[in-house]
Design a protein around this motif. Structure first.
Motif, PDB file in Angstrom:
ATOM      1  N   GLU A   1      -1.496   2.870   8.315  1.00  0.00           N
ATOM      2  CA  GLU A   1      -1.145   2.407   6.979  1.00  0.00           C
ATOM      3  C   GLU A   1      -2.342   2.577   6.062  1.00  0.00           C
ATOM      4  O   GLU A   1      -3.488   2.615   6.512  1.00  0.00           O
TER       5      GLU A   1
ATOM      6  N   GLU B   1      -3.272   2.540   1.399  1.00  0.00           N
ATOM      7  CA  GLU B   1      -2.741   2.327   0.059  1.00  0.00           C
ATOM      8  C   GLU B   1      -3.491   3.207  -0.914  1.00  0.00           C
ATOM      9  O   GLU B   1      -4.595   3.691  -0.627  1.00  0.00           O
ATOM     10  N   THR B   2      -2.866   3.418  -2.064  1.00  0.00           N
ATOM     11  CA  THR B   2      -3.497   4.169  -3.133  1.00  0.00           C
ATOM     12  C   THR B   2      -3.027   3.591  -4.454  1.00  0.00           C
ATOM     13  O   THR B   2      -2.064   2.817  -4.493  1.00  0.00           O
TER      14      THR B   2
ATOM     15  N   LYS C   1      -0.904  10.666  -3.685  1.00  0.00           N
ATOM     16  CA  LYS C   1       0.451  10.397  -3.200  1.00  0.00           C
ATOM     17  C   LYS C   1       1.082  11.666  -2.638  1.00  0.00           C
ATOM     18  O   LYS C   1       1.747  11.637  -1.595  1.00  0.00           O
TER      19      LYS C   1
ATOM     20  N   ASP D   1       6.418   5.449   1.218  1.00  0.00           N
ATOM     21  CA  ASP D   1       6.146   4.224   0.481  1.00  0.00           C
ATOM     22  C   ASP D   1       6.667   3.011   1.235  1.00  0.00           C
ATOM     23  O   ASP D   1       7.779   3.026   1.764  1.00  0.00           O
TER      24      ASP D   1
ATOM     25  N   ARG E   1      -0.269  -6.033  -2.201  1.00  0.00           N
ATOM     26  CA  ARG E   1      -1.431  -6.468  -1.430  1.00  0.00           C
ATOM     27  C   ARG E   1      -2.201  -7.523  -2.201  1.00  0.00           C
ATOM     28  O   ARG E   1      -2.432  -7.391  -3.391  1.00  0.00           O
TER      29      ARG E   1
END
Length: 151
Positions: A119, A121-122, A130, A140, A145
């Protein structure tokens, strides 16, 4: 170009180069951190029992990109998984496929080590990142968060 996982314990030269690379990223994200503090954190991460790993892209003896991750156990994953904290390539080395190569190396390593998932995130508006993640099979996950700094 050489892409590899940094062996533990890392040499002081590797720690310094990784710190310099990641300091560039911290500055680009406007994260207020001293180089000394980051050096200490990188040093801790590269201790044998930390649960953290660094993968780097090296060109002509210079580290030009890096992936920093932590490992853990996920109940939803049914076992060990990888959290990719940072993926960064120096600005003057971008658009050469280095981030893709780093991420492929991490994926290959994680599969060999029998992790159940990865996992990351961006930013919401980071279209290029992406596209990279989606092209490598990431999808997605709807979540938000949260974080809190502890003293």
């Amino acid at each position: 170009m050489r892409i590899y996982k940094v062996e533990k314990p890392a040499s002081i030269e590797q720690i310094k180069q990784i710190t310099f690379l990641m300091m560039e990223q911290m500055n680009s994200l406007s994260i207020n951190m001293t180089e000394e503090s980051l050096l200490n954190t990188v040093d801790k991460a590269l201790k044998a029992d930390s649960g953290a790993e660094f993968f780097v892209a090296e060109k002509e003896g210079r580290i030009v990109g890096g992936a920093f991750l932590n490992t853990g156990i996920g109940l939803d994953k049914g076992g060990p998984y990888v959290w990719l904290n940072d993926l960064y390539v120096r600005k003057d080395y971008r658009r050469q496929g280095i981030a893709r190569k780093l991420l492929l190396k991490v994926l290959y390593w994680a599969e060999l080590e029998e992790f159940k998932g990865i996992e990351l995130e961006t930013g919401i508006n980071n279209a290029a990142t992406k596209r990279l993640y989606n092209s490598l099979g990431f999808y997605d996950i709807v979540s938000k968060r949260y974080g809190r700094t502890l003293t």
